[in-house]
Write a protein that holds these residues in place. Sequence first.
Motif, PDB file in Angstrom:
ATOM      1  N   VAL A 285      -8.250   2.343   3.259  1.00  0.00           N
ATOM      2  CA  VAL A 285      -8.526   3.565   2.520  1.00  0.00           C
ATOM      3  C   VAL A 285      -7.644   4.474   3.269  1.00  0.00           C
ATOM      4  O   VAL A 285      -7.554   5.606   2.697  1.00  0.00           O
ATOM      5  CB  VAL A 285      -9.856   3.711   2.910  1.00  0.00           C
ATOM      6  CG1 VAL A 285     -10.658   2.905   2.198  1.00  0.00           C
ATOM      7  CG2 VAL A 285     -10.261   3.878   4.214  1.00  0.00           C
ATOM      8  N   ALA A 286      -6.861   4.321   4.359  1.00  0.00           N
ATOM      9  CA  ALA A 286      -6.071   5.350   4.949  1.00  0.00           C
ATOM     10  C   ALA A 286      -4.962   6.079   4.238  1.00  0.00           C
ATOM     11  O   ALA A 286      -4.804   7.088   4.096  1.00  0.00           O
ATOM     12  CB  ALA A 286      -5.456   4.739   6.118  1.00  0.00           C
ATOM     13  N   MET A 287      -4.225   4.962   3.469  1.00  0.00           N
ATOM     14  CA  MET A 287      -3.268   5.497   2.612  1.00  0.00           C
ATOM     15  C   MET A 287      -3.638   6.406   1.300  1.00  0.00           C
ATOM     16  O   MET A 287      -3.218   7.389   1.238  1.00  0.00           O
ATOM     17  CB  MET A 287      -2.555   4.142   2.044  1.00  0.00           C
ATOM     18  CG  MET A 287      -1.830   3.331   2.778  1.00  0.00           C
ATOM     19  SD  MET A 287      -0.327   4.154   3.611  1.00  0.00           S
ATOM     20  CE  MET A 287       0.517   2.724   4.293  1.00  0.00           C
TER      21      MET A 287
ATOM     22  N   PRO B 125       0.803  -1.251  -0.053  1.00  0.00           N
ATOM     23  CA  PRO B 125       0.249  -0.149  -0.069  1.00  0.00           C
ATOM     24  C   PRO B 125       0.878   1.282  -0.048  1.00  0.00           C
ATOM     25  O   PRO B 125       0.536   2.154  -0.486  1.00  0.00           O
ATOM     26  CB  PRO B 125      -0.723  -0.161   1.324  1.00  0.00           C
ATOM     27  CG  PRO B 125      -0.999  -1.549   1.496  1.00  0.00           C
ATOM     28  CD  PRO B 125       0.413  -1.986   1.035  1.00  0.00           C
ATOM     29  N   PHE B 126       1.883   1.316   0.762  1.00  0.00           N
ATOM     30  CA  PHE B 126       2.674   2.567   0.825  1.00  0.00           C
ATOM     31  C   PHE B 126       3.510   2.702  -0.541  1.00  0.00           C
ATOM     32  O   PHE B 126       3.700   3.832  -0.869  1.00  0.00           O
ATOM     33  CB  PHE B 126       3.897   2.336   1.810  1.00  0.00           C
ATOM     34  CG  PHE B 126       4.492   3.682   2.153  1.00  0.00           C
ATOM     35  CD1 PHE B 126       4.119   4.937   2.578  1.00  0.00           C
ATOM     36  CD2 PHE B 126       5.986   3.608   1.677  1.00  0.00           C
ATOM     37  CE1 PHE B 126       4.877   6.015   2.671  1.00  0.00           C
ATOM     38  CE2 PHE B 126       6.620   4.634   1.805  1.00  0.00           C
ATOM     39  CZ  PHE B 126       6.079   5.937   2.256  1.00  0.00           C
TER      40      PHE B 126
ATOM     41  N   ILE C  90      -3.791   9.135  12.335  1.00  0.00           N
ATOM     42  CA  ILE C  90      -4.844   8.314  13.417  1.00  0.00           C
ATOM     43  C   ILE C  90      -6.106   8.517  12.910  1.00  0.00           C
ATOM     44  O   ILE C  90      -6.954   7.310  12.718  1.00  0.00           O
ATOM     45  CB  ILE C  90      -4.600   9.109  14.780  1.00  0.00           C
ATOM     46  CG1 ILE C  90      -3.127   8.887  15.426  1.00  0.00           C
ATOM     47  CG2 ILE C  90      -5.721   8.246  15.709  1.00  0.00           C
ATOM     48  CD1 ILE C  90      -2.670   7.404  15.374  1.00  0.00           C
ATOM     49  N   SER C  91      -6.591   9.702  12.427  1.00  0.00           N
ATOM     50  CA  SER C  91      -7.927   9.643  11.915  1.00  0.00           C
ATOM     51  C   SER C  91      -8.253   8.946  10.759  1.00  0.00           C
ATOM     52  O   SER C  91      -9.390   8.494  10.243  1.00  0.00           O
ATOM     53  CB  SER C  91      -8.181  11.163  11.630  1.00  0.00           C
ATOM     54  OG  SER C  91      -8.181  11.975  12.835  1.00  0.00           O
ATOM     55  N   ALA C  92      -7.267   8.928   9.781  1.00  0.00           N
ATOM     56  CA  ALA C  92      -7.082   8.026   8.633  1.00  0.00           C
ATOM     57  C   ALA C  92      -7.213   6.660   8.830  1.00  0.00           C
ATOM     58  O   ALA C  92      -8.071   5.886   8.384  1.00  0.00           O
ATOM     59  CB  ALA C  92      -5.887   8.241   7.807  1.00  0.00           C
ATOM     60  N   MET C  93      -6.374   6.178   9.947  1.00  0.00           N
ATOM     61  CA  MET C  93      -6.739   4.674  10.341  1.00  0.00           C
ATOM     62  C   MET C  93      -8.100   4.220  10.861  1.00  0.00           C
ATOM     63  O   MET C  93      -8.664   3.033  10.570  1.00  0.00           O
ATOM     64  CB  MET C  93      -5.550   4.355  11.150  1.00  0.00           C
ATOM     65  CG  MET C  93      -4.167   4.329  10.452  1.00  0.00           C
ATOM     66  SD  MET C  93      -2.984   3.535  11.568  1.00  0.00           S
ATOM     67  CE  MET C  93      -2.992   4.680  12.909  1.00  0.00           C
ATOM     68  N   LEU C  94      -8.585   5.311  11.753  1.00  0.00           N
ATOM     69  CA  LEU C  94      -9.686   5.168  12.255  1.00  0.00           C
ATOM     70  C   LEU C  94     -10.912   4.964  11.419  1.00  0.00           C
ATOM     71  O   LEU C  94     -11.919   4.244  11.326  1.00  0.00           O
ATOM     72  CB  LEU C  94      -9.917   6.348  13.275  1.00  0.00           C
ATOM     73  CG  LEU C  94      -9.321   6.268  14.782  1.00  0.00           C
ATOM     74  CD1 LEU C  94      -9.747   7.406  15.587  1.00  0.00           C
ATOM     75  CD2 LEU C  94      -9.577   4.951  15.271  1.00  0.00           C
ATOM     76  N   THR C  95     -10.781   5.898  10.235  1.00  0.00           N
ATOM     77  CA  THR C  95     -11.883   5.931   9.169  1.00  0.00           C
ATOM     78  C   THR C  95     -11.616   4.446   8.390  1.00  0.00           C
ATOM     79  O   THR C  95     -12.801   3.883   7.988  1.00  0.00           O
ATOM     80  CB  THR C  95     -11.551   6.973   8.187  1.00  0.00           C
ATOM     81  OG1 THR C  95     -11.579   8.402   8.990  1.00  0.00           O
ATOM     82  CG2 THR C  95     -12.494   6.989   7.027  1.00  0.00           C
TER      83      THR C  95
ATOM     84  N   ARG D  24     -15.337   5.372  -3.614  1.00  0.00           N
ATOM     85  CA  ARG D  24     -16.519   4.860  -3.201  1.00  0.00           C
ATOM     86  C   ARG D  24     -16.901   4.805  -1.545  1.00  0.00           C
ATOM     87  O   ARG D  24     -17.981   4.669  -1.151  1.00  0.00           O
ATOM     88  CB  ARG D  24     -16.986   3.540  -3.986  1.00  0.00           C
ATOM     89  CG  ARG D  24     -16.747   3.808  -5.511  1.00  0.00           C
ATOM     90  CD  ARG D  24     -16.814   2.581  -6.250  1.00  0.00           C
ATOM     91  NE  ARG D  24     -16.916   2.603  -7.615  1.00  0.00           N
ATOM     92  CZ  ARG D  24     -18.046   2.776  -8.435  1.00  0.00           C
ATOM     93  NH1 ARG D  24     -19.252   2.548  -7.566  1.00  0.00           N
ATOM     94  NH2 ARG D  24     -18.110   3.136  -9.888  1.00  0.00           N
ATOM     95  N   ALA D  25     -16.025   4.313  -1.131  1.00  0.00           N
ATOM     96  CA  ALA D  25     -16.241   3.957   0.271  1.00  0.00           C
ATOM     97  C   ALA D  25     -16.262   5.125   1.512  1.00  0.00           C
ATOM     98  O   ALA D  25     -16.939   5.008   2.640  1.00  0.00           O
ATOM     99  CB  ALA D  25     -15.134   2.692   0.752  1.00  0.00           C
ATOM    100  N   VAL D  26     -15.541   6.331   1.048  1.00  0.00           N
ATOM    101  CA  VAL D  26     -15.577   7.363   1.773  1.00  0.00           C
ATOM    102  C   VAL D  26     -16.123   8.472   1.151  1.00  0.00           C
ATOM    103  O   VAL D  26     -15.679   8.939  -0.062  1.00  0.00           O
ATOM    104  CB  VAL D  26     -13.995   7.652   2.354  1.00  0.00           C
ATOM    105  CG1 VAL D  26     -13.928   8.816   3.290  1.00  0.00           C
ATOM    106  CG2 VAL D  26     -13.558   6.261   3.042  1.00  0.00           C
TER     107      VAL D  26
END
Length: 272
Positions: free
Chosen positions: A196-198, A89-90, A209-214, A265-267
């Motif tokens: 979806v965080a990446m 992913p990275f 942190i917010s990206a990972m929680l999402t 599509r997911a966010v």
Amino acid sequence: MASKTAGSTPPDNLTPQQPTMPEVNKVTAGDITASLKAGFSDFLARPFMSGFFGLFYAIFGILFIWTLVWLGKIWMIIPAVVGFPLVAPFAAAGLYEMSRRLQKGESFGWIEILTVVANQRKREMGWMAFVTLFIFWVWAYQVRLWLAIILQDSSFSDFDEFLNIVFFTPQGWTFLAIGTCAGAILSAALFTVTVVAMPMLLDREMDFISAMLTSVCVVKENPVVMLTWAAIITVTMLLSLVPAFLGLIFSLPILGHTTWHLYQRAVSSAEG
């Protein structure tokens, strides 16, 4: 006389505001299909540039395995091959940016994309890289631990001997069973916090942190669909490793572009 402390209390409008979490959408198997089509279309739109990122990842994998052989770390080859896709992913940051620009109809060249990739080290994605590499390190460490516990009396003078012990002895089967379970747990955890965080961190100004929680919320809201997507990624990546990592030249770009469209599509859009 005015008090010396007058004005020392900050006004209410200076109180730090909590960041608003993005809205998570319901996705279906049809969204995966549509995202795959869009990802393949992005690959065909810029095949050489997309393939460059896959080729770079494949060459890195080949050199990584060669280094393990050169260092005599034969036992690390299988866990390295299996765990190598964890950092994909990275590695796909450039692909996300390409899909973003193609989606907006923006023109771009090598300089624009590589500049965006280089600039990610100054943003929150650098922390996500740390999370990814940390989990990869935990994966390698736990494999070494189970090797020491289960195959403690075995020695590996070459790769063929290692394969023979792992695949054709009861101790080897135990090692594979435990290692597979542990690897599945780590892979599931990493997938959940990064799926979806990446692309989100490349697309928006927000903390990791917010990206990972999402990302966790997306998986929690769509467990079956996201599990299906995880299975597609896992099978595709592992099959791509078989022909000396060269399958990654095609699979990594297509999966990277597809991930971008699935994220869209997911966010819900940042613009609302």
